[in-house]
Design a protein around this motif. Structure first.
Motif, PDB file in Angstrom:
ATOM      1  N   GLN B 568       0.845  -1.198   0.000  1.00  0.00           N
ATOM      2  CA  GLN B 568       0.000   0.000   0.000  1.00  0.00           C
ATOM      3  C   GLN B 568       0.879   1.246   0.000  1.00  0.00           C
ATOM      4  O   GLN B 568       0.629   2.204  -0.733  1.00  0.00           O
ATOM      5  CB  GLN B 568      -0.880   0.031   1.266  1.00  0.00           C
ATOM      6  CG  GLN B 568      -1.876  -1.094   1.362  1.00  0.00           C
ATOM      7  CD  GLN B 568      -3.183  -0.784   0.663  1.00  0.00           C
ATOM      8  OE1 GLN B 568      -3.251   0.099  -0.190  1.00  0.00           O
ATOM      9  NE2 GLN B 568      -4.222  -1.522   0.999  1.00  0.00           N
ATOM     10  N   SER B 571       2.701   1.709  -3.325  1.00  0.00           N
ATOM     11  CA  SER B 571       1.784   2.144  -4.373  1.00  0.00           C
ATOM     12  C   SER B 571       1.368   3.595  -4.154  1.00  0.00           C
ATOM     13  O   SER B 571       1.181   4.346  -5.111  1.00  0.00           O
ATOM     14  CB  SER B 571       0.562   1.226  -4.441  1.00  0.00           C
ATOM     15  OG  SER B 571      -0.233   1.381  -3.301  1.00  0.00           O
ATOM     16  N   LYS B 572       1.276   4.006  -2.899  1.00  0.00           N
ATOM     17  CA  LYS B 572       0.880   5.385  -2.624  1.00  0.00           C
ATOM     18  C   LYS B 572       1.994   6.346  -3.046  1.00  0.00           C
ATOM     19  O   LYS B 572       1.753   7.326  -3.758  1.00  0.00           O
ATOM     20  CB  LYS B 572       0.590   5.545  -1.132  1.00  0.00           C
ATOM     21  CG  LYS B 572      -0.058   6.860  -0.788  1.00  0.00           C
ATOM     22  CD  LYS B 572      -0.299   6.967   0.706  1.00  0.00           C
ATOM     23  CE  LYS B 572      -0.456   8.428   1.105  1.00  0.00           C
ATOM     24  NZ  LYS B 572      -0.266   8.597   2.546  1.00  0.00           N
ATOM     25  N   GLU B 574       4.527   5.789  -5.065  1.00  0.00           N
ATOM     26  CA  GLU B 574       4.821   5.670  -6.496  1.00  0.00           C
ATOM     27  C   GLU B 574       3.642   6.057  -7.360  1.00  0.00           C
ATOM     28  O   GLU B 574       3.747   6.064  -8.580  1.00  0.00           O
ATOM     29  CB  GLU B 574       5.218   4.219  -6.809  1.00  0.00           C
ATOM     30  CG  GLU B 574       6.541   3.810  -6.234  1.00  0.00           C
ATOM     31  CD  GLU B 574       7.692   4.402  -7.027  1.00  0.00           C
ATOM     32  OE1 GLU B 574       7.959   3.881  -8.117  1.00  0.00           O
ATOM     33  OE2 GLU B 574       8.278   5.391  -6.557  1.00  0.00           O
ATOM     34  N   LYS B 576       0.997   4.355  -7.963  1.00  0.00           N
ATOM     35  CA  LYS B 576       0.579   3.216  -8.794  1.00  0.00           C
ATOM     36  C   LYS B 576      -0.507   2.498  -8.021  1.00  0.00           C
ATOM     37  O   LYS B 576      -0.573   2.611  -6.802  1.00  0.00           O
ATOM     38  CB  LYS B 576       1.741   2.230  -8.946  1.00  0.00           C
ATOM     39  CG  LYS B 576       2.773   2.573  -9.962  1.00  0.00           C
ATOM     40  CD  LYS B 576       3.726   1.388 -10.027  1.00  0.00           C
ATOM     41  CE  LYS B 576       5.028   1.740 -10.710  1.00  0.00           C
ATOM     42  NZ  LYS B 576       6.050   0.728 -10.411  1.00  0.00           N
ATOM     43  N   VAL B 577      -1.331   1.731  -8.710  1.00  0.00           N
ATOM     44  CA  VAL B 577      -2.279   0.905  -7.959  1.00  0.00           C
ATOM     45  C   VAL B 577      -1.558  -0.352  -7.484  1.00  0.00           C
ATOM     46  O   VAL B 577      -0.593  -0.796  -8.106  1.00  0.00           O
ATOM     47  CB  VAL B 577      -3.523   0.535  -8.806  1.00  0.00           C
ATOM     48  CG1 VAL B 577      -4.414   1.761  -8.965  1.00  0.00           C
ATOM     49  CG2 VAL B 577      -3.123  -0.041 -10.134  1.00  0.00           C
ATOM     50  N   VAL B 578      -2.029  -0.906  -6.378  1.00  0.00           N
ATOM     51  CA  VAL B 578      -1.328  -2.040  -5.753  1.00  0.00           C
ATOM     52  C   VAL B 578      -1.060  -3.188  -6.738  1.00  0.00           C
ATOM     53  O   VAL B 578       0.048  -3.706  -6.789  1.00  0.00           O
ATOM     54  CB  VAL B 578      -2.094  -2.531  -4.513  1.00  0.00           C
ATOM     55  CG1 VAL B 578      -1.479  -3.806  -3.972  1.00  0.00           C
ATOM     56  CG2 VAL B 578      -2.083  -1.453  -3.443  1.00  0.00           C
ATOM     57  N   ASN B 580      -0.352  -3.168  -9.690  1.00  0.00           N
ATOM     58  CA  ASN B 580       0.781  -2.878 -10.570  1.00  0.00           C
ATOM     59  C   ASN B 580       2.116  -2.949  -9.837  1.00  0.00           C
ATOM     60  O   ASN B 580       3.154  -3.133 -10.459  1.00  0.00           O
ATOM     61  CB  ASN B 580       0.613  -1.506 -11.225  1.00  0.00           C
ATOM     62  CG  ASN B 580      -0.482  -1.539 -12.268  1.00  0.00           C
ATOM     63  OD1 ASN B 580      -0.942  -2.609 -12.649  1.00  0.00           O
ATOM     64  ND2 ASN B 580      -0.920  -0.372 -12.704  1.00  0.00           N
ATOM     65  N   VAL B 581       2.059  -2.738  -8.532  1.00  0.00           N
ATOM     66  CA  VAL B 581       3.291  -2.913  -7.754  1.00  0.00           C
ATOM     67  C   VAL B 581       3.593  -4.404  -7.664  1.00  0.00           C
ATOM     68  O   VAL B 581       4.732  -4.842  -7.805  1.00  0.00           O
ATOM     69  CB  VAL B 581       3.126  -2.305  -6.343  1.00  0.00           C
ATOM     70  CG1 VAL B 581       4.357  -2.604  -5.490  1.00  0.00           C
ATOM     71  CG2 VAL B 581       2.902  -0.805  -6.440  1.00  0.00           C
TER      72      VAL B 581
END
Lengths: 89, 999
Positions: B568, B571-572, B574, B576-578, B580-581
């Motif tokens: 989380q 992703s926050k 960066e 990006k949505v989780v 995609n991480v």
């Protein structure tokens, strides 16, 4: 641990088998003149494929037969097994 | 102090009739049968159990089971000690002793805690940054420091006297986890005739049914679970195992499970193992591993007393233990309310902080009706207290979850956190299943099945009991129907449960202005939000790299409570949505498995088979000192008085040269070869010619691999027209048989030949020395054993006092010698007769050391020269290469390097002083003072004390060896710190013309 269907004995665990390399390699006939390149291809040069691969296994702790196994080298999925005498199609 | 002051009366599943005493950090406490070490300590008000890995911050309990990141202890049981034990998993037994780990001198006063105040110097990647320079510091300063600082406990250095077992099993359905989905699917499948294994890692079956307020078929969840388990236990097609963790999902539906059979007992019962490892090949696997509650990240969220809300509920409902009397429940979903309601029912006043603004559900209404103090849109900003939570800084939070209101401090003695649930997808992921992200639950769930596996219930992100049971009953039924072809469907019970509302996707409390609280993500490896931020600032992008740089999720708990919050955060930052991480790879084992269980019974002398010759007992009785020769035990020498190896072997070898000796050669590989094309096979396998070998004759042969390297050597004898007896070296026996089978089955199937190993069918005795013929003639009075009757390399069969024997006139020692073979059962008889009749010829048995001495001084090559790196020329075996025919490996011998003029060759080496023994493996150099690296000309392959010349003698593989005879070189052995001037001589140091074997 792989689960291999020996064409002679049925389903057996991998620890009964030993690995024997590429099953598609053909030994040049005895007494036949071969070039260095041909001989090297037989002895050394292997493709090390990712994906479907016909290979030899010997059912060492079972019937002692050499068998041909078509296995995906990345996923270990086994598609087919053949007796030594059966040709790969 | 009143004992067990946090224990409730009349609540829990423990056995109050059985009080147990135990010791933690030297202090005595009491608990009950059915407790874990954790629940018993909490019952006694103990919340400080250890220190954290990096900062040595105080550590308490965070969970109540396998997910526990903190409460790792050193366990003492029955005179043994074991590290890395989770107090939440260790069941209490009478006399249990445990201590804290990772603290010194004590858990209350820990010097390492100074790291906590130096934490600014211990950021992410600190090991990589700090310990790189100066280079010389690593060995002397850093490494010992890290060794002392690191680790969670101490491994025992004593021999483990416990027994561990392995078991192989097959089943139709393996079901991992006995919660609602596991029980339902197992029941449906078992009733339909499938062979089922149901595994539960805890001691009690039922999973969440033990703690949740639900009703199934007019019974409480707990009673329903008990009924199902009791019924399953009675069924012959079902194996039900508690204390058993399915920890690994391997290829082709092979799973491994560790069963803790005796860990919960003060000592292992007689004839019982401590643990058993199950290798299970399942047709279908149902993963019902449930889910683990997710923490919410806030300031000082690692303080003892901060724990998962589900754990607090489990301690209360299963163990009758209060984790605090003044609890604060911090939640973003309805689960926290269940815990609060349990507290309230037991006379404790909880306060609920709910991050949600206005949740509507049955359970929230129930909490309101009970009069529980609920603060909506509120968060815990930071926990206060060092060794235990004393209060909490709380604040309201804006609807966008970015702004904190005024901070208030409220008293509490524990903070129970619920940040929703994370499905336990480890087994599914290990099977090769590509997981997918489920937005509804902010977590990964299994995707399309890769192997024959299905994931059910909470592990699949399904959080209503009704749906879980329905799908599990169905799956169990459908899969069993496919396997058994039966069609017995059990009826589906009526389910009553409370409806929940949606959770709030909130997972991390922002820092208030001016505060710099540590907010931990990984509680075991001390990875905080700030560490991940640094890693990303420094350019780490891939989650796999962030993991390794910060050690997030790399502790023994494998990030069971930390992975998702870490994702989380990445992703926050960066943006990006989780999904995609992506998540890091789940690898077995799911929980730590003891080395003992993995090794099983294969320890000590059981680590490999021990093969003994039929004459073994005789050797033992006659003071043989044994040596491992592959899997065989062979006499190395027969000790007389105080003789050492050197003296004993010298005496034995001398006696062979002078009189006669006998050596047990049973271990030599023997292969029986039969069929009309047997000679043709030998002709292709060996380098020399075999088509004209007459019946009753033996021949020495060398076989190569296709790359021209010598594979093995030995003699083969023509027993009858189509029957040959091949011998191989002890070490290569199995390989040579496979080699022959390979060519017969795959390359030349047209050859009509059968091969079979007869190594263990024949006992062999080599009888060698100038008096061997006289001895043989007395053993076989009816056979003509004269030089004409049985010439060198001849073969005959004889009668040994009524026992049929094969007599080969072959020699390894270079003396006049024979090998006598009898069927194994008669081996001892033969040996005793040889010794008895040999008395008058001064016979002595000789071992492998004398055997080596004899062959080395004769220049006979063996395993140390045929070492997989040499060709026939190197071993002076080029005379055995047929020019007229092709054979395996022949084409390779025409490669340029193998034809080189200055190719290496076997030579003899004698020290100039005729005294200094030459260490095997030493190098030969021209100039012992040359600058390093000193060019190496060759190496010593075998050394002995020549009994013929009474001085040291060695064999060596030497570059351009043919031309080096007579040269003076140096032997260098830096290992033994020796430099020895030597002369190069012929490898045939004794009887170079080979006259003795023919005499």
């Amino acid at each position: 641990m792989l689960y291999i269907k020996c064409p002679h004995c049925g389903w057996r665990s991998q620890n009964e088998f030993s690995y024997g390399g590429d099953a598609t390699v053909k030994r040049p006939e005895l007494g036949k003149e071969v070039t260095d390149q041909e001989w090297d291809n037989f002895v050394y040069n292997r493709k090390s494929l990712k994906g479907k691969h016909w290979e030899l296994w010997q059912h060492l702790s079972g019937c002692r037969q050499w068998i041909k196994v078509e296995r995906d080298t990345a996923t270990h999925e086994i598609f087919n097994t053949l007796k030594a005498s059966e040709e790969i199609s | 102090m009143k004992t067990q002051s946090f224990r409730l009366e009349n609540v829990g599943l423990i056995n109050r009739n059985k009080k147990l005493s135990f010791k933690f950090n030297g202090k005595f406490y009491y608990g009950y049968e059915g407790d874990t070490l954790a629940s018993a300590l909490i019952a006694n008000g103990v919340h400080l159990v250890g220190r954290s890995f990096k900062y040595h911050r105080p550590r308490g309990f965070f969970g109540a089971g396998v997910d526990e990141p903190y409460a790792i202890v050193q366990l003492y049981r029955n005179g043994e000690t074991e590290p890395n034990i989770k107090a939440t998993e260790q069941e209490l037994f009478e006399g249990l002793e445990a201590t804290s780990v990772n603290c010194w001198p004590s858990v209350n006063f820990d010097i390492g805690a100074i790291n906590n105040f130096l934490k600014i110097f211990l950021p992410a990647g600190f090991y990589y940054k700090t310990f790189m320079w100066p280079k010389s510091f690593w060995f002397k300063v850093y490494e010992p420091f890290i060794r002392k600082a690191a680790g969670l406990g101490v491994a025992s250095i004593k021999h483990d006297k416990e027994r561990y077992e392995h078991k192989y099993e097959y089943c139709d359905l393996l079901i991992a986890g006995s919660g609602p989905s596991g029980l339902a699917s197992a029941y449906a499948a078992a009733k339909n005739g499938a062979k089922v294994i149901l595994a539960e890692d805890k001691s009690r079956f039922g999973g969440t049914l033990l703690t949740s307020e639900v009703n199934i078929g007019n019974k409480s969840g707990k009673d329903w679970a008990e009924g199902i388990i009791n019924e399953l236990r009675e069924m012959p097609n079902v194996t039900v195992k508690n204390r058993s963790q399915v920890f690994g999902y391997y290829d082709h539906n092979m799973l491994v499970m560790s069963e803790r059979i005796s860990d919960h007992l003060p000592e292992t019962k007689k004839f019982h193992p401590k643990q058993r490892l199950w290798y299970i090949r399942a047709k279908e696997v149902l993963i019902s591993s449930g889910s683990i509650e997710r923490p919410i990240v806030f300031g000082n969220n690692d303080t003892p007393g901060v724990m998962l809300s589900s754990a607090a509920k489990e301690y209360l409902k299963v163990y009758g233990v209060l984790v605090g009397r003044n609890p604060l429940i911090f939640t973003n979903n309805d689960s926290g309310y269940e815990t609060a309601i349990e507290f309230k029912k037991n006379g404790v006043e909880p306060i609920i902080l709910d991050t949600r603004k206005n949740p509507q559900s049955e359970i929230v209404d129930e909490a309101k009706n009970l009069g529980i103090n609920i603060k909506f849109s509120h968060v815990v900003v930071a926990a206060q207290g060092y060794k235990k939570v004393k209060s909490a800084d709380i604040a309201s939070i804006s609807d966008d979850k970015e702004q904190l209101g005024n901070i208030k401090n409220i008293k509490c003695d524990c903070i129970c956190v619920s940040g929703f649930w994370t499905p336990t997808i480890h087994l599914a992921s290990q099977s090769g299943n590509k997981t997918k992200f489920n937005e509804d639950i902010d977590a990964f769930v299994p995707g399309t099945s890769k192997q024959n596996e299905k994931t059910l219930g909470a592990a699949n992100g399904v959080y209503t009991l009704d749906e879980t049971l329905k799908s599990s009953f169905n799956t169990g039924y459908e899969l069993s129907k496919q396997i058994t072809n039966n069609d017995n469907k059990v009826s589906f019970p009526n389910v009553v449960e409370k409806k929940s509302s949606v959770h709030d996707k909130f997972w991390c409390v922002p820092l208030p202005k001016g505060k710099n609280y540590k907010r931990f993500l990984d509680f075991q490896n001390d990875v905080a939000v700030s560490d991940i931020e640094i890693a990303l600032k420094e350019g780490y992008r891939s989650i796999e790299h962030v993991k390794r740089y910060t050690t997030l999720g790399m502790a023994t708990d494998q990030g069971k409570t930390s992975n998702l919050n870490g994702l989380q955060l990445v992703s926050k930052i960066e943006n990006k949505v989780v999904p995609n991480v992506g998540h890091t790879t789940f690898r077995p084992p799911y929980t730590p498995v003891s080395i003992g269980a993995i090794v099983g019974r294969e320890i000590g002398k059981h680590s490999k088979p021990t093969r003994k010759s039929p004459m073994h007992l005789w050797h033992e009785k006659n003071n043989a000192v044994f040596v491992d020769a592959g899997v065989w035990l062979r006499p190395r020498y027969y000790k007389r008085g105080n003789e050492n190896l050197f003296e004993g072997s010298k005496r034995e070898a001398k006696n062979v040269r002078k009189n006669v000796g006998v050596c047990d050669v049973t271990t030599l590989g023997k292969i029986d070869i039969k069929g009309p094309d047997a000679a043709e096979l030998l002709n292709r396998v060996y380098t020399n010619s075999w088509l004209k070998l007459p019946v009753g004759k033996a021949r020495y042969g060398v076989m190569l691999r296709e790359d021209g390297i010598v594979m093995d050597d030995g003699t083969t004898t023509r027993i009858s027209e189509n029957h040959y007896h091949m011998t191989t070296t002890t070490a290569q026996a199995a390989n040579v048989l496979s080699h022959l089978e390979y060519y017969l089955q795959l390359v030349w199937p047209e050859l009509n030949v059968n091969v079979v190993s007869t190594t263990e069918q024949w006992a062999g005795a080599a009888i060698a020395g100038p008096k061997s013929r006289d001895l043989l003639q007395k053993l076989f009075p009816n056979s003509d054993l004269s030089n004409e009757g049985l010439p060198f390399m001849g073969y005959t069969e004889g009668d040994l006092f009524g026992v049929k024997a094969r007599i080969f006139r072959i020699s390894f020692s270079g003396e006049l010698a024979y090998e006598v073979n009898v069927e194994s059962d008669n081996g001892n008889f033969m040996w005793e007769k040889v010794m008895e009749v040999g008395q008058e010829f001064k016979i002595q048995p000789y071992g492998t050391e004398a055997l080596s001495t004899l062959r080395i001084e004769m220049g006979h090559v063996a395993g140390s020269e045929l070492d997989g790196r040499t060709i026939p020329y190197d071993n002076s075996l080029e005379g055995l290469l047929s020019k007229k025919k092709d054979f395996i490996g022949k084409r390779s011998l025409s490669r340029k390097a193998f034809m080189a003029e200055d190719r290496q060759k076997v030579v003899g080496v004698v020290p100039l002083d005729k005294k200094t023994s030459i260490p095997e493996g030493s190098h030969l150099v021209k100039d012992s003072n040359a600058p390093l690296p000193n060019p190496k000309l060759g190496y010593i392959s075998a050394s002995c004390w020549s009994v013929e010349h009474d001085n040291p003698f060695s064999l060596a593989i030497l570059k351009d060896g043919k031309k080096m005879i007579g040269e003076k070189l140096f032997v260098m052995s830096p290992l033994k710190n020796k430099i020895i001037p030597v002369e190069i001589v012929s490898s045939h140091y004794v009887d170079p013309k080979g006259e003795r074997v023919r005499s």
